[in-house]
Write an enzyme that holds these catalytic residues in place. Structure first.
Site, PDB file in Angstrom:
ATOM      1  CD  GLU A  61    -111.439  10.152 -33.512  1.00  0.00           C
ATOM      2  OE1 GLU A  61    -110.377  10.035 -32.865  1.00  0.00           O
ATOM      3  OE2 GLU A  61    -111.527  10.802 -34.579  1.00  0.00           O
ATOM      4  CE  LYS A  86    -111.879  10.952 -41.788  1.00  0.00           C
ATOM      5  NZ  LYS A  86    -112.901  10.637 -42.808  1.00  0.00           N
ATOM      6  CB  SER A 132    -113.320  14.156 -49.116  1.00  0.00           C
ATOM      7  OG  SER A 132    -114.671  13.716 -49.158  1.00  0.00           O
TER       8      SER A 132
HETATM    9  C1  PLP Z   1    -114.189  11.188 -42.817  1.00  0.00           C
HETATM   10  C2  PLP Z   1    -114.581  11.686 -44.148  1.00  0.00           C
HETATM   11  C3  PLP Z   1    -115.131  12.985 -44.319  1.00  0.00           C
HETATM   12  C4  PLP Z   1    -115.476  13.888 -43.167  1.00  0.00           C
HETATM   13  O1  PLP Z   1    -114.401  14.284 -42.386  1.00  0.00           O
HETATM   14  P1  PLP Z   1    -113.762  15.734 -42.501  1.00  0.00           P
HETATM   15  O2  PLP Z   1    -112.852  15.812 -41.345  1.00  0.00           O
HETATM   16  O3  PLP Z   1    -114.867  16.713 -42.454  1.00  0.00           O
HETATM   17  O4  PLP Z   1    -113.045  15.778 -43.793  1.00  0.00           O
HETATM   18  C5  PLP Z   1    -115.409  13.427 -45.594  1.00  0.00           C
HETATM   19  N1  PLP Z   1    -115.187  12.643 -46.671  1.00  0.00           N
HETATM   20  C6  PLP Z   1    -114.677  11.393 -46.554  1.00  0.00           C
HETATM   21  C7  PLP Z   1    -114.478  10.583 -47.777  1.00  0.00           C
HETATM   22  C8  PLP Z   1    -114.361  10.874 -45.291  1.00  0.00           C
HETATM   23  O5  PLP Z   1    -113.854   9.639 -45.184  1.00  0.00           O
END
Ligand code: PLP
Length: 398
Positions: free
Chosen positions: A116, A94, A382
């Site tokens: 948000e 993020k 992610s």
């Molecule tokens: C916020 C988050 C997501 C989901 O958000 P996307 O916009 O779909 O990427 C996925 N993995 C992690 C670790 C997150 O913090």
């Protein structure tokens, strides 16, 4: 083979195929126009790109490596490689977007930032970057989430942000987004709204994708350098869809690379308790854009469920809807239980503790219909799972 119906950027109306657009109050149109123009200028300005890159390197810690997952490969009969977004500062992807959008806000002379957040990951990333640039930061968060994610509320406050609990509706992410939009309509002159995913009215889905595409651009280069070829498949979890689209974009033009997105199957698709709009939803309008979403026969948004707060959202980015309808990407879902199994599997086999969200992507590696034996696959990790350990400990009772 017919060329995929894919355009690299939205059309003049801000649409990816049939999806996206701008369904907003008139008062927001000038701000969205300004944002679109400023982004185009910035993205084509080598000085802006160099500055963005410098923060990614010196502050976030990019490039993140790819890691060969030998023990997952052994278990599955696949060749598994992991892209390590968990190693970014603040623990997930993020921050890439938060830095890019803060730099844009500075260019537009807007020194008040709003955001948000659901679980608090985007809120923490935004608060972090606002501290870095000395910007005023307000984060809207559903009241229920402020209780569930107390530690992230404290982190944001420690970083100097104001956290506003939202007590309308289901008191979760959807309602926090409504409230942030409301604030933006009122204060648009001096305020920039940093949306946390590839959702919302045009140009947000495009801007956020461009700031996140570093994930896939790096991966493509790293994979070619290491293996002298492209992978057969790439897989990522899909909430709003920003880590997935940032990862997929570099591979969309290569028809040999299979693209798989994994939504939250919650308690099971048959239970109705899930967050899988691409798998089971219908197109409609939410938060300013037309895309697949979870709605009832009257078009009302229906409640979602996922063990992972980051995937617990009834909508999805419009570009994913286009990738689905064109057939270029495949979307599937993993249940809470499958994700929790995958969390433990990856921890024990690779020494990597994944976020609940990411665990959904790992879960589908067991699916031989999606990934036949021998497939060379890259999973986007992610984020790391530290934030989820309290909940995991309660559920798993090891
Ligand atoms: C916020 C988050 C997501 C989901 O958000 P996307 O916009 O779909 O990427 C996925 N993995 C992690 C670790 C997150 O913090």
């Amino acid at each position: 083979m017919i060329a995929p119906l894919y355009s690299d950027r939205p059309d003049a109306a801000g649409r990816f195929g049939a999806f996206g657009g701008r369904y907003v109050p008139e008062t927001l149109v000038p701000a969205l126009d300004q944002l679109e123009q400023e982004f185009e200028k910035a993205w084509n300005d080598p000085a802006f790109r160099a500055e963005f890159q410098q923060y990614l390197v010196e502050y976030v810690g990019r490039p993140t490596p790819i890691t060969e997952a030998r023990r997952l490969s052994e278990d599955t009969g696949l060749h598994v490689v992991i892209k390590r977004e968990d190693l970014n500062h603040t623990g997930a992807h993020k921050i890439n977007n938060a830095i890019g959008q803060c730099l844009l806000a500075l260019r537009m002379g807007k020194r008040r930032i709003i955001a948000e957040t659901g679980a608090g990951q985007h809120g923490v990333a935004t608060a972090t970057v606002c501290a870095l640039f000395g910007l005023d930061c307000t984060v809207y968060m559903g009241e229920e989430d402020t209780v569930r994610q107390e530690l992230n509320v404290f982190r944001m406050k420690l970083l100097g942000a104001k956290v506003v609990p939202v007590s309308s509706g289901t008191k979760t992410l959807k309602d926090a987004t409504n409230e942030a939009m409301r604030d933006w309509v009122t204060n648009v002159r001096d305020t920039h709204y940093i949306i946390g995913s590839v959702v919302g009215p045009h140009p947000f889905p495009y801007i956020v994708r461009q700031f996140q595409r570093v994930i896939g651009d790096e991966t493509r280069q790293q994979y070619q350098d290491r293996y002298g070829r492209l992978p057969d498949a790439v897989v990522a979890c899909v909430g709003g869809g920003s880590n997935a689209i940032g990862f997929f974009t570099a591979f969309v033009p290569d028809p040999s690379v299979k693209i798989v997105g994994v939504e939250a199957g919650g308690l099971g698709l048959a239970s109705g308790q899930h967050a899988a709009p691409l798998t089971l939803g219908q197109p409609g309008v939410l938060h300013g854009a037309y895309s697949y979403l979870m709605q009832d026969d009257d078009g009302q948004i229906i409640g979602t469920h996922s063990v992972s707060a980051g995937l617990d959202y009834p909508g999805v980015g419009p570009e994913h809807s286009q990738l689905k309808d064109s057939g270029r990407a495949t979307y599937t879902a993993a249940t809470d239980e499958e994700a929790l199994d995958a969390l433990q599997w990856v921890a024990r086999k690779e020494g990597l503790i994944a976020a609940f969200e990411t665990s959904h992507a790992f879960a589908v590696l067991h699916n031989r219909d999606l990934f036949p034996t021998g497939t060379r696959v890259v999973v986007n990790m992610s984020g790391r799972g530290d934030k989820d350990m309290g909940t995991a400990a309660q559920i798993l009772k090891l």
